[in-house]
Motif scaffolding. Structure first.
Motif, PDB file in Angstrom:
ATOM      1  N   HIS A 194      -4.344  -3.368  -8.329  1.00 17.51           N
ATOM      2  CA  HIS A 194      -5.483  -3.537  -6.986  1.00 17.51           C
ATOM      3  C   HIS A 194      -6.733  -2.900  -7.338  1.00 17.51           C
ATOM      4  O   HIS A 194      -7.037  -1.708  -7.530  1.00 17.51           O
ATOM      5  N   LEU A 235      -8.128   5.490  -7.309  1.00 18.08           N
ATOM      6  CA  LEU A 235      -7.368   6.395  -8.287  1.00 18.08           C
ATOM      7  C   LEU A 235      -8.494   7.016  -9.255  1.00 18.08           C
ATOM      8  O   LEU A 235      -8.427   8.191  -9.428  1.00 18.08           O
ATOM      9  N   GLU A 241      -9.589  -2.153  -5.445  1.00 11.28           N
ATOM     10  CA  GLU A 241      -9.886  -0.864  -4.691  1.00 11.28           C
ATOM     11  C   GLU A 241      -9.109   0.310  -4.663  1.00 11.28           C
ATOM     12  O   GLU A 241      -9.647   1.249  -4.853  1.00 11.28           O
ATOM     13  N   ASP A 242      -7.881   0.003  -5.099  1.00 12.64           N
ATOM     14  CA  ASP A 242      -6.873   1.214  -5.192  1.00 12.64           C
ATOM     15  C   ASP A 242      -7.322   1.667  -6.672  1.00 12.64           C
ATOM     16  O   ASP A 242      -7.276   3.139  -6.901  1.00 12.64           O
ATOM     17  N   GLU A 286      -3.870   0.356 -12.636  1.00 16.53           N
ATOM     18  CA  GLU A 286      -3.529  -0.030 -11.083  1.00 16.53           C
ATOM     19  C   GLU A 286      -4.236  -1.461 -11.028  1.00 16.53           C
ATOM     20  O   GLU A 286      -5.485  -1.716 -11.218  1.00 16.53           O
ATOM     21  N   SER A 313       0.342   4.200   0.651  1.00 13.45           N
ATOM     22  CA  SER A 313      -0.058   5.071   1.455  1.00 13.45           C
ATOM     23  C   SER A 313       0.671   5.132   2.809  1.00 13.45           C
ATOM     24  O   SER A 313       0.897   6.038   3.578  1.00 13.45           O
ATOM     25  N   TYR A 322      -2.937  11.080  -1.602  1.00 11.96           N
ATOM     26  CA  TYR A 322      -2.615  10.504  -0.161  1.00 11.96           C
ATOM     27  C   TYR A 322      -3.035  11.457   0.867  1.00 11.96           C
ATOM     28  O   TYR A 322      -2.535  12.504   0.819  1.00 11.96           O
ATOM     29  N   ARG A 355       0.764  -1.024  -0.020  1.00 12.79           N
ATOM     30  CA  ARG A 355       0.119   0.034  -0.213  1.00 12.79           C
ATOM     31  C   ARG A 355       0.826   1.345   0.134  1.00 12.79           C
ATOM     32  O   ARG A 355       1.690   1.431   1.121  1.00 12.79           O
ATOM     33  N   GLY A 384      -0.897   3.531  -8.383  1.00 12.68           N
ATOM     34  CA  GLY A 384      -1.431   3.923  -6.952  1.00 12.68           C
ATOM     35  C   GLY A 384      -2.695   4.562  -6.996  1.00 12.68           C
ATOM     36  O   GLY A 384      -3.544   4.332  -7.918  1.00 12.68           O
ATOM     37  N   ILE A 385      -3.021   5.400  -5.824  1.00 10.30           N
ATOM     38  CA  ILE A 385      -4.425   5.720  -5.759  1.00 10.30           C
ATOM     39  C   ILE A 385      -4.441   7.336  -6.094  1.00 10.30           C
ATOM     40  O   ILE A 385      -5.478   7.926  -6.066  1.00 10.30           O
TER      41      ILE A 385
END
Ligand code: SAM
Length: 288
Positions: free
Chosen positions: A120, A127, A122-123, A118, A6, A47, A4, A43-44
């Motif tokens: 993942h 995003l 959920e990520d 991305e 974050s 942050y 993660r 990534g998302i």
């Protein structure tokens, strides 16, 4: 997939990566012709540095916090620094930190395109919420959620827009990730030899980093490549993250010119222990 970002957002490695990413895209913006950016490991996008995960490690306090507090920031860094400051108005504090996709979206013009991968799920959702919805030109931004960035590189190259850059920033949690990057670059440069490829990598043992650099230099389609390494401490203990590097295939000329200014400023700022230093060298092509 446990990684993660974050926990690490805004740390020394993000500062180096995003400063040089910003410099590369600034150079691509100098021509009117459109560019395309593929961010394979996005990534998302945004942050919360006051969030539980970032607070747990507080890595950002040794990264972006130091840069935001620094005086006499060179012009080559002001675009990136201002982008972070603008996110934290009007408090002038440091709560929000932008990821590579958000920073790229800020630099996007009407004619440019951005593709974000991305893996993942959920990520990928976060995003899309964090990046696409914030930008009026979001039709220029595609989030390939749940997509493997390495597979996307294969599927999307050569791109219809001929100028552009691929940013490859894996978590490096699996032992084969250096090999995956080398394979992706071998394939990508066969399909799209003129693109700029930018890879971030961790430096624990500098020998591992050198072996990776050499493997990329040996790829048949790579005629111009350079590496920039930053150590935040001497690398005596190779179980620690002692620094990070960025490898550039076909680096933009303007970024190369700005490197000494950027890295001479960032290295003492991001230093954590004795032995901090940076170096860059051409792996193939231009002479130092
Ligand atoms: N580039 C981001 C930035 O600078 O803001 C940080 C990316 S973080 C180091 C790596 C991300 O890659 C994680 O969010 C992880 O879920 C994702 N990931 C891992 N393997 C992937 C793959 N094969 N394809 C796409 N994303 C992947």
């Amino acid at each position: 997939m446990n990684y993660r970002h974050s926990y690490h957002a805004g740390n020394f490695a993000d500062v180096m990566k995003h400063a040089l990413q910003w410099a590369c895209l600034s150079y691509l913006q100098q021509k009117e012709k459109p560019f395309w950016l593929l961010d394979t490991h996005a990534g998302i996008g945004m942050y919360d540095l006051q969030g539980e995960q970032a607070q747990k490690t507080a890595e950002w306090e040794l990264g972006i916090k130091r840069l935001l507090q620094a005086e006499d920031v060179p012009e080559a860094l002001t675009g990136y620094v201002q982008a972070v400051r603008d996110l934290n108005l009007p408090e002038d504090s440091c709560r929000w930190y932008p990821g590579s996709p958000y920073l790229a979206a800020l630099q996007l013009r009407e004619q440019d395109q951005l593709t974000l991968c991305e893996l993942h799920p959920e990520d990928a959702q976060l995003l899309a919420e964090n990046v696409v919805q914030d930008f009026p030109r979001s039709q220029r931004i595609t989030v390939a959620g749940g997509r493997n960035g390495f597979a996307a590189l294969k599927a999307l190259t050569p791109p219809p827009i001929k100028r552009g850059m691929v940013l490859i920033d894996p978590p490096f949690e699996q032992p084969d990730e250096f090999a995956q990057v080398i394979n992706a670059l071998a394939d990508g440069t066969k399909r799209w030899a003129n693109g700029t490829y930018v890879v971030w990598y961790p430096i624990k043992d500098p020998v591992v980093a050198s072996e990776f650099q050499q493997a990329v230099a040996d790829l048949p389609q790579v005629s111009k490549a350079m590496a920039v390494d930053l150590l935040i401490r001497g690398a005596q203990d190779s179980s620690r993250l002692n620094g990070c590097g960025m490898l550039f295939i076909n680096p933009p000329y303007g970024m190369v010119q700005q490197l000494p200014t950027i890295m001479n400023f960032l290295t003492p700022l991001l230093k954590q222990e004795r032995g901090a230093e940076w170096q860059s060298h051409w792996l193939v092509g231009e002479e130092d």
